[in-house]
Every structure is written in C-alpha cells, then in structure tokens.
Design a protein around this motif. Structure first.
Motif, short mmCIF file in Angstrom:
data_model
loop_
_atom_site.label_atom_id
_atom_site.label_comp_id
_atom_site.label_asym_id
_atom_site.label_seq_id
_atom_site.Cartn_x
_atom_site.Cartn_y
_atom_site.Cartn_z
N PHE A 158 0.84 -1.18 0.00
CA PHE A 158 0.00 0.00 0.00
C PHE A 158 0.88 1.24 0.00
O PHE A 158 1.80 1.35 0.79
CB PHE A 158 -0.91 0.02 1.23
N THR A 185 -0.68 -3.77 -4.90
CA THR A 185 -1.87 -2.94 -4.73
C THR A 185 -1.46 -1.65 -4.03
O THR A 185 -0.67 -1.68 -3.09
CB THR A 185 -2.92 -3.69 -3.88
N LYS A 232 -2.69 2.74 -3.24
CA LYS A 232 -3.78 3.71 -3.23
C LYS A 232 -3.33 5.01 -3.87
O LYS A 232 -2.17 5.41 -3.70
CB LYS A 232 -4.24 3.99 -1.80
N GLU A 251 -8.34 5.79 -4.03
CA GLU A 251 -8.78 4.71 -4.92
C GLU A 251 -7.70 3.64 -4.92
O GLU A 251 -6.51 3.95 -5.01
CB GLU A 251 -8.96 5.28 -6.33
N THR A 252 -8.10 2.39 -4.82
CA THR A 252 -7.12 1.30 -4.81
C THR A 252 -6.91 0.78 -6.22
O THR A 252 -7.87 0.48 -6.93
CB THR A 252 -7.62 0.15 -3.91
N THR A 303 -4.39 -1.86 -8.76
CA THR A 303 -3.51 -3.03 -8.75
C THR A 303 -2.70 -3.05 -10.03
O THR A 303 -3.20 -2.67 -11.09
CB THR A 303 -4.34 -4.33 -8.64
#
Ligand code: FES
Length: 139
Positions: free
Chosen positions: A4, A35, A37, A51-52, A54
């Motif tokens: 993150f 992943t 943000k 917003e996440t 990948t």
C-alpha cells in the motif's frame, strides 16, 4: 505481495503523476500483484480514502519492467496470473475464460480483443514508480 502506498500527488493536473510501489530489486521474472492507493478526483467524485489500484509487475533479466493493469480487455473483469491451473504461466480472466500470455498479450481464440493495458514506469534511486495506465496497440 500486496503493498500500500498513498500518494497525494496523483490528483489530476498536479505535480508528478508517478507513485512509488517498491524497491526495483524486489521484482523478478515472476509477475507479482502490487496494490496501492492513489488520490484522484473524477469530476465531483473524490473518495476521501483514495482509490485502490492493482498492477501485475515483472522484471525481465535485462531489467525491463512490465507493469500490467489487471482489467480484462473483454468486459472489464479482473485477471490473475496463474489464475487457472489449466493454463500455466498465463493471466486468466474467470468471467469468460479470457487468457493472456506473460507479456499480457491476448491469446488468439479467447474473448479479449486486445493486450492488457500497461502502467507507465520509471526507476529512480532504486525505487519503482508507476504512472498513468495506457492502452497498447500493435503488440
Ligand atoms: S471479461 Fe475477461 S474474458 Fe470476458
């Protein structure tokens, strides 16, 4: 591996649009999902928590980085590396059996009409940064 990172600079039109996602030496030929943000404003919509996103990232022996979007080019489901034991060393989309090779190129005869999109990448001081997602053509 899931990582993150939060980068407030990824707002449209503001400063750098790259987000650090890790040490470049952490990556190798085996695609790995990262992943992270980002903070993004889309018209009036700006989620507070970000917003996440990948990316499937791999580094070739010559150091070239490939960071793929996991969004299937057929109807937008999420693809996964080695997602189906029947199809080794491929990205697999479970929605309609879409398949992509290790480079994210769609396999003929499966539903996806195009290769997976790629993130812009750059390496600075040993760190890998991802930028905008760009569609590929002519692959
Ligand atoms: S959405 Fe991926 S194959 Fe249909």
């Amino acid at each position: 591996m899931v990582r993150f990172a939060i980068d407030p600079m990824l707002k449209k039109g503001e400063g750098s649009q790259f987000v650090e996602v890790g040490d470049v030496n952490e990556f190798n030929e085996q695609p790995r999902a990262i992943t992270f943000k980002v903070h993004r404003k889309d018209g009036w919509y700006e989620p507070k928590e970000g917003e996440t996103l990948t990316a499937w990232i791999r580094k070739s022996p010559n150091g070239e980085i490939l960071a793929l979007s996991p969004i299937c080019k057929h109807l937008g489901c999420t693809v996964m590396w080695n997602g189906n034991p029947q199809f080794k060393d491929e990205y697999f989309c479970p929605c309609h059996f879409g398949r992509y090779d290790k480079d994210g190129v769609n396999i003929p005869g499966t539903p996806p009409p195009a290769p997976l999109d790629t993130y812009e990448t750059k390496v600075e001081n040993g760190k890998l940064y991802l930028g905008k997602i760009k569609p590929r053509s002519g692959v």
